[in-house]
Motif scaffolding. Structure first.
Motif, PDB file in Angstrom:
ATOM      1  N   ALA A 124      -0.944   3.333   3.586  1.00 13.77           N
ATOM      2  CA  ALA A 124      -1.600   4.473   2.945  1.00 13.77           C
ATOM      3  C   ALA A 124      -1.168   5.788   3.570  1.00 13.77           C
ATOM      4  CB  ALA A 124      -3.113   4.320   3.044  1.00 13.77           C
TER       5      ALA A 124
ATOM      6  N   SER B 266       1.287   1.627  -3.714  1.00 12.27           N
ATOM      7  CA  SER B 266       0.068   2.041  -4.410  1.00 12.27           C
ATOM      8  C   SER B 266      -0.304   3.482  -4.101  1.00 12.27           C
ATOM      9  CB  SER B 266      -1.092   1.117  -4.028  1.00 12.27           C
ATOM     10  OG  SER B 266      -0.839  -0.207  -4.433  1.00 12.27           O
ATOM     11  N   GLU B 267      -0.204   3.865  -2.831  1.00 10.12           N
ATOM     12  CA  GLU B 267      -0.628   5.202  -2.436  1.00 10.12           C
ATOM     13  C   GLU B 267       0.354   6.277  -2.872  1.00 10.12           C
ATOM     14  OE1 GLU B 267      -3.544   6.022  -1.362  1.00 10.12           O
ATOM     15  OE2 GLU B 267      -4.156   3.918  -1.377  1.00 10.12           O
TER      16      GLU B 267
ATOM     17  N   ASP C  61      -2.761  -2.015   6.404  1.00 10.24           N
ATOM     18  CA  ASP C  61      -2.953  -1.490   5.055  1.00 10.24           C
ATOM     19  C   ASP C  61      -2.953   0.041   5.075  1.00 10.24           C
ATOM     20  OD1 ASP C  61      -3.899  -2.393   2.206  1.00 10.24           O
ATOM     21  OD2 ASP C  61      -5.242  -0.753   2.746  1.00 10.24           O
TER      22      ASP C  61
ATOM     23  N   ASP D  67       0.813  -1.205   0.000  1.00  8.01           N
ATOM     24  CA  ASP D  67       0.000   0.000   0.000  1.00  8.01           C
ATOM     25  C   ASP D  67       0.851   1.261   0.000  1.00  8.01           C
ATOM     26  OD1 ASP D  67      -2.757   1.532   1.351  1.00  8.01           O
ATOM     27  OD2 ASP D  67      -2.933  -0.089  -0.099  1.00  8.01           O
TER      28      ASP D  67
END
Length: 383
Positions: free
Chosen positions: A130, A7-8, A126, A4
């Motif tokens: 983030a 992704s973030e 998660d 994450d």
């Protein structure tokens, strides 16, 4: 958590990169955001069915994580909005493959009474990713000359490390992985028919889709906030940090609360928090900037804490263990497809009429969706 972060980092800079850097319209961004959020619907059921049928959930999840990692490098090779759209579609394909097998691994590793807590722990980790992801993106943008390319490169390194951690440390629940003759395992049609006849699953899936159809992606909300507050573009990647911090603090307590008072109640209350966030953004001329931003972050964090893992926790006890990944995917796919449509429609309304009208329409849609879900999920309702 590590994945994450990767992704973030991309999610934090993508709206600004597309709208400001490449000059795409809100409609085009809405379509791309819909791809980013909703293309998982095309492959989620395939990944889930494969995981259940082979009883090898970890390898299926691993393929999804590896594909998403490779796509971070792909962002360095494209410069057009639609080229980026293709890469994002591939990235979300990876997410679609991994999400249901991963959630099945979590669910099968916890008892029925601890589903909310188990998914709360996962969402806490998660969300820690983030929280760190946008901070890392902000630091890279601040320090690097070619900031966006550097963000994508660092994001790839984090994603690759996540794949390595999965390969080395994640284990299949042994008790849930017996040898079964593949010829006797249910096919896709029988699986869907069984899930459709499982008590509670159709109603929960329909409610999730209705609520998803009225859910605006965070990127749009941050764009509205950035425009309303005239925020310097360099600070934009930090906006998701506020939401992530609230989510991080609330995920585990709300997961435990859902186990005690009822997951459906918490799920609907979470959408009530999202509705309040929409209304708040319509009051930007009334509320001071700092309280406005803080309240928005808290409401969005509460929304994710009360819905993200709680939906899976609500669905999991309804599903037979052998079809756990497929059942979770069925519920989540309906929601993902609805969110794809919502993002595209919101972008269209924004392009034609402006953000205020689009937000007003979203408030109306979410109010109707919550009322319909209250009726669908009321105690004693059959099906």
């Amino acid at each position: 958590m590590v994945t994450d972060v990767s992704s973030e980092m991309v999610t934090a800079v993508l709206p600004l990169y597309l709208v400001v850097g490449l000059g795409v319209s809100p409609l085009a961004f809405g379509l791309l955001d819909g791809v980013y959020q909703g293309v998982t619907a095309l492959v989620r059921l395939v990944g889930a069915h494969t995981a259940d049928r082979t009883r090898r959930r970890k390898p299926v999840a691993g393929v999804g994580y590896a594909l998403s990692a490779a796509c971070k490098l792909g962002l360095l090779a494209v410069t057009t909005p639609w080229g980026i759209g293709v890469v994002l579609a591939a990235d979300r394909t990876g997410k679609g493959l991994r999400t249901a097998p991963r959630d099945a691994l979590i669910s099968l590793s916890a008892g029925p009474e601890a589903q909310g807590r188990a998914f709360g722990v996962h969402r806490t980790l998660d969300t820690a990713g983030a929280l760190f992801g946008p901070l890392a993106a902000f630091a890279v943008l601040w320090a690097a000359r070619d900031g966006y390319e550097a963000v994508f490169q660092v994001s790839f390194c984090c994603a690759a490390f996540g794949v390595l951690l999965l390969a080395l440390y994640v284990r299949e629940p042994a008790a849930q992985s017996p040898h079964v003759d593949p010829a006797r395992r249910p096919g896709a049609v029988l699986t869907l028919r069984t899930l459709a006849r499982t008590r509670g699953v159709p109603r929960l899936g329909l409610a999730a889709a209705l609520l998803g159809a009225a859910t605006i992606g965070d990127a749009f909300l941050y764009l509205v906030l950035q425009r309303q507050l005239a925020l310097d573009a360099r600070w934009f990647p930090l906006l998701p940090v506020g939401t992530a911090a609230a989510f991080l603090l609330l995920a585990l307590p709300i997961g435990r609360l859902a186990d005690r008072v009822g997951r459906i109640r918490v799920l609907l209350a979470g959408h009530g928090a999202l509705l309040a966030a929409y209304l708040l953004l319509l009051l930007t001329n009334v509320v001071s900037p700092l309280p406005l931003a803080i309240a928005l972050f808290v409401l969005l964090g509460a929304f994710y804490a009360a819905t993200d893992g709680v939906l899976a926790a609500a669905a999991a006890p309804l599903l037979p263990p052998a079809l756990r990944a497929s059942g979770l995917a069925l519920v989540q796919t309906g929601q993902a497809a609805a969110r794809f449509a919502a993002a595209a429609l919101f972008g269209l309304v924004w392009t034609l009429t402006g953000p205020t009208t689009a937000l007003t329409a979203a408030v109306t849609a979410l109010t109707m969706a919550v009322c319909a879900s209250l009726w669908l999920l009321r105690p004693g309702k059959k099906g």
